[in-house]
Design an enzyme around this catalytic site. Structure first.
Site, short mmCIF file in Angstrom:
data_model
loop_
_atom_site.label_atom_id
_atom_site.label_comp_id
_atom_site.label_asym_id
_atom_site.label_seq_id
_atom_site.Cartn_x
_atom_site.Cartn_y
_atom_site.Cartn_z
N LYS A 28 2.45 8.56 6.75
CA LYS A 28 2.59 8.63 5.28
C LYS A 28 1.64 7.63 4.61
CE LYS A 28 6.01 6.33 2.97
NZ LYS A 28 5.50 5.57 1.81
N ASN A 29 1.67 6.38 5.08
CA ASN A 29 0.92 5.34 4.38
C ASN A 29 -0.59 5.42 4.60
OD1 ASN A 29 3.28 4.46 3.31
ND2 ASN A 29 3.41 2.55 4.48
N ASP A 76 8.42 -2.76 6.94
CA ASP A 76 8.92 -1.38 6.98
C ASP A 76 9.76 -1.08 8.22
OD1 ASP A 76 7.76 -0.90 4.57
OD2 ASP A 76 6.11 0.33 5.32
N CYS A 129 10.64 -1.55 -8.34
CA CYS A 129 11.32 -0.51 -7.59
C CYS A 129 12.47 -1.18 -6.87
CB CYS A 129 10.38 0.19 -6.62
SG CYS A 129 9.97 -0.78 -5.19
N ARG A 160 7.32 -5.97 -7.40
CA ARG A 160 6.05 -5.37 -6.97
C ARG A 160 4.98 -5.28 -8.06
NH1 ARG A 160 7.51 -0.50 -2.88
NH2 ARG A 160 5.45 -0.91 -2.09
N ARG A 179 11.34 11.42 1.31
CA ARG A 179 10.04 10.96 0.80
C ARG A 179 9.09 10.63 1.94
NH1 ARG A 179 10.03 6.39 -3.64
NH2 ARG A 179 7.84 6.75 -3.14
C1 UD1 Z 1 2.38 -1.00 1.37
C2 UD1 Z 1 3.19 0.12 1.99
C3 UD1 Z 1 4.64 -0.29 2.17
C4 UD1 Z 1 4.73 -1.60 2.93
C5 UD1 Z 1 3.83 -2.65 2.30
C6 UD1 Z 1 3.78 -3.94 3.11
C7 UD1 Z 1 2.13 2.14 1.22
C8 UD1 Z 1 2.19 3.34 0.35
N1 UD1 Z 1 3.13 1.28 1.12
O1 UD1 Z 1 2.91 -1.23 0.06
O2 UD1 Z 1 5.31 0.75 2.88
O3 UD1 Z 1 6.06 -2.04 2.92
O4 UD1 Z 1 2.49 -2.16 2.19
O5 UD1 Z 1 3.35 -3.68 4.40
O6 UD1 Z 1 1.21 1.97 2.00
N2 UD1 Z 1 1.94 -7.95 -4.57
C9 UD1 Z 1 1.68 -8.71 -5.70
N3 UD1 Z 1 0.62 -8.35 -6.50
C10 UD1 Z 1 -0.18 -7.27 -6.21
C11 UD1 Z 1 0.09 -6.52 -5.04
C12 UD1 Z 1 1.16 -6.87 -4.23
O7 UD1 Z 1 2.38 -9.67 -5.99
O8 UD1 Z 1 -1.11 -6.99 -6.96
C13 UD1 Z 1 3.08 -8.33 -3.70
C14 UD1 Z 1 4.13 -7.23 -3.65
O9 UD1 Z 1 5.03 -7.34 -4.73
C15 UD1 Z 1 4.81 -7.51 -2.34
C16 UD1 Z 1 3.65 -8.01 -1.46
O10 UD1 Z 1 2.63 -8.44 -2.37
O11 UD1 Z 1 5.77 -8.52 -2.47
C17 UD1 Z 1 3.11 -6.99 -0.49
O12 UD1 Z 1 2.72 -5.86 -1.17
P1 UD1 Z 1 1.56 -4.88 -0.67
O13 UD1 Z 1 1.02 -5.33 0.64
O14 UD1 Z 1 0.60 -4.70 -1.79
O15 UD1 Z 1 2.39 -3.55 -0.44
P2 UD1 Z 1 2.08 -2.10 -0.97
O16 UD1 Z 1 0.64 -1.78 -0.84
O17 UD1 Z 1 2.74 -1.91 -2.30
#
Ligand code: UD1
Length: 420
Positions: free
Chosen positions: A22-23, A307, A118, A123, A399
Site C-alpha cells: 500500500k505505502n 506500523d 487523524c 500529523r 483501507r
Molecule cells: C508514512 C506511512 C505510515 C507510517 C509512517 C511512519 C504512508 C502512506 N504512510 O506516513 O503508514 O506509519 O510513514 O513510518 O506511507 N511529521 C511532522 N511534520 C511533517 C511530516 C511528519 O511533524 O511535515 C511527523 C508526523 O506527525 C509523525 C512523524 O513525523 O509524528 C512521522 O511521520 P512521517 O514519516 O511523515 O509519516 P507519513 O509519511 O505520514
C-alpha cells in the site's frame, strides 16, 4: 458497516500470498503525475486507499485505467486538467498530500487541502512545505488549503529534514526530479517503499542516487517519460501475518515476503520465540515453543516500524513475562489498548510507553477497530482468544489489507464477514 466474527483458538497453517505494498503503491500512482506518458504499474493491491488515490488522480484529469480485468495492473497518464486536491478526498486519505510536490514540479502550481489530524496523531505537514519553499515554491495557507506556486519552476537546493519523515522525503524527491539543477535531501527517510519509488522514477528518466541511504541526490531533468514497474511486496502485511503465525503457534509460508525489507521485525519475532526461515521467494514463520516477552521501540527504518506496533502488542499480550513498547513516531497510537484489555490483556500505558504483562489466554469480546493497524491487532487477539470476537468498523481494515477473511480462512482461521 461490515463486521468480522472470529472464533479463536485455531492454529494457522498453510500459505498466504503477500500483495503489493500500500505505502509504495500510493506514491507510485502519484508519480504518474510527473509525466504525460503512460506509467504502467503492476502488483497493485485491491484496497480502499488505492481506489481513493484513483479518484484523486482522476480529479486532476489524469486517466487511470485497468490493464487487466481485476485492476492489478494500472495504466496512469495524460494531461493534468486540475491542480486542485479537494478536501473531501484529502480528508479521507492523508497520503493525498503527496500530489503537492509533483503538481508544483510539472504544473508550477498546486492547491491542496490541508490534511488535518487523524486518529493516531496531529500529523502536521510543515516539513513538506518548508522543503518545497527551499526549492523555490511560494506557499500560502488560506481557507484550509495549501496554495503553492513556482512561476519559473522549482530550483534544486539542499534540504535538511529535521526528522526522517517518509512523506516529506517522498514529496521532495518527486518534486526535485523536474527541478532545475541538483537537490540534496539530507536526513532522508530510508524506508524500502522509498527505494521502490526511486527505482520507478529512475526508470521514468529521473536521475536519483543515494537510495537506501540518509542522503538522496537528485539531478533535475526537463521531463520524465513513461515506464513499467511492479510494486514491491507489502512488508507490513507480511509482518502482520507473521504475527498471526506467532500468536496461534502456527506455521505459515508467506509467499513473496522479503526478509531484507523487514529489518528489526525479524529480530524481534525471533527474540519473542517465533522462528523465521528465509525461503526462495517466501518467508516461513512458525512457533512451537512458548512466546517470550520483548521490549520494542518504534523508530524510522531500519528500526522497528510503528506500523507493526499494534500487531506485536496483541502477540505479546499472551507471551510469558512482561514486555515494554515505546512509540516514538506517533503520539496517540495506543487506541487498541483498551480494546485488547477488554479481551483480557493486561496492558498499562504510561505516556509513550506501554507495559504488557503476559496472560495465559485472551477471551473473545465485541471490540471496535479505530485505525488500520490497530484493527489487525484485534483480529490477531481474536484468532488466539477463547470464544467469539466481533470486530466492528472494519472499514479501517479495508483501507489497507486485501481480502483478510479469505487469506486467513484459507490457512484455517474461523473468520466471517457479516455485511450490513
Ligand atoms: C508514512 C506511512 C505510515 C507510517 C509512517 C511512519 C504512508 C502512506 N504512510 O506516513 O503508514 O506509519 O510513514 O513510518 O506511507 N511529521 C511532522 N511534520 C511533517 C511530516 C511528519 O511533524 O511535515 C511527523 C508526523 O506527525 C509523525 C512523524 O513525523 O509524528 C512521522 O511521520 P512521517 O514519516 O511523515 O509519516 P507519513 O509519511 O505520514
Amino acid at each position: 458497516m461490515d463486521r468480522f466474527i472470529i472464533r479463536g483458538g485455531r492454529r494457522l497453517e498453510g500459505e498466504i500470498t503477500i500483495g503489493g505494498a500500500k505505502n509504495a503503491g500510493l506514491k507510485l500512482m502519484v508519480a504518474g503525475l510527473l509525466t504525460g506518458e503512460r506509467l504502467i504499474l503492476s502488483n497493485v493491491p485491491q484496497i480502499a486507499d488505492i481506489a481513493t488515490m484513483r479518484d484523486l488522480l482522476r480529479q486532476h484529469g489524469v486517466a487511470v485505467e485497468n490493464v487487466d480485468a481485476e485492476g492489478r495492473t494500472l495504466s496512469i497518464g495524460g494531461p493534468i486538467e486540475s491542480v486542485e486536491a479537494p478536501y473531501d478526498i484529502v480528508s479521507k486519505m492523508r497520503a493525498s498530500i503527496l500530489v503537492l510536490g509533483p503538481l508544483l514540479a510539472r504544473m508550477h502550481e498546486a492547491r491542496v487541502s490541508l490534511p488535518g489530524g487523524c486518529a493516531i496523531g496531529t500529523r502536521p505537514v510543515d516539513m513538506h512545505l518548508k522543503g518545497l519553499e527551499t526549492l523555490g515554491a511560494q506557499i500560502r495557507l488560506e481557507n484550509g488549503y495549501i496554495n503553492a506556486s513556482a512561476p519559473g519552476g522549482l530550483v534544486g537546493d539542499r534540504v535538511v529534514l529535521p526528522f526522517a519523515s517518509v512523506g516529506a522525503t517522498e514529496n521532495l524527491l518527486m518534486a526535485a526530479t523536474l527541478a532545475k539543477g541538483r537537490t540534496e535531501i539530507v536526513n532522508a527517510a530510508r524506508e524500502p517503499e522509498i527505494g521502490d519509488l526511486v527505482e520507478c522514477l529512475n526508470r521514468m528518466g529521473a536521475r536519483i542516487s543515494g537510495s537506501g541511504t540518509g542522503t538522496l541526490v537528485i539531478d533535475g531533468v526537463e521531463a520524465l517519460h513513461g515506464a513499467e514497474h511492479a510494486i514491491m511486496a507489502d512488508r507490513i502485511e507480511c509482518g502482520t501475518y507473521a504475527c498471526a503465525a506467532g500468536i496461534t503457534g502456527g506455521d505459515l509460508r508467506l509467499i513473496g515476503g522479503r526478509i531484507g525489507d523487514l529489518g528489526a521485525v525479524i529480530r524481534t519475532l525471533e527474540e519473542a520465540g517465533v522462528e523465521v526461515i528465509a525461503e526462495e521467494n517466501a518467508i516461513r514463520v512458525r512457533r512451537d515453543g512458548p512466546l517470550q516477552g520483548v521490549d520494542i521501540m518504534t523508530e524510522p527504518y531500519p528500526g522497528f516500524p510503528t506500523d507493526m506496533q499494534a500487531q506485536f502488542m496483541a502477540m505479546l499480550s499472551v507471551a510469558e513475562g512482561a514486555s515494554m513498547i515505546t512509540e516514538t513516531i506517533f503520539e496517540n497510537r495506543y487506541m487498541h489498548v483498551p480494546e485488547l484489555n477488554r479481551m483480557g490483556a493486561r496492558i498499562n500505558v504510561h505516556g509513550s510507553s506501554a507495559i504488557i504483562r503476559g496472560v495465559p489466554s485472551l477471551s473473545g469480546a465485541p471490540v471496535m477497530a479505530t485505525d488500520l493497524r490497530a484493527s489487525f491487532s484485534l483480529i490477531l487477539a481474536g484468532l488466539a482468544a477463547q470464544g467469539e470476537t466481533v470486530l466492528s468498523r472494519i472499514y479501517h481494515l479495508d483501507r489497507g489489507y486485501e481480502a483478510v477473511d479469505r487469506k486467513l480462512a484459507a490457512v484455517g482461521a474461523s473468520i466471517e464477514r457479516v455485511r450490513e
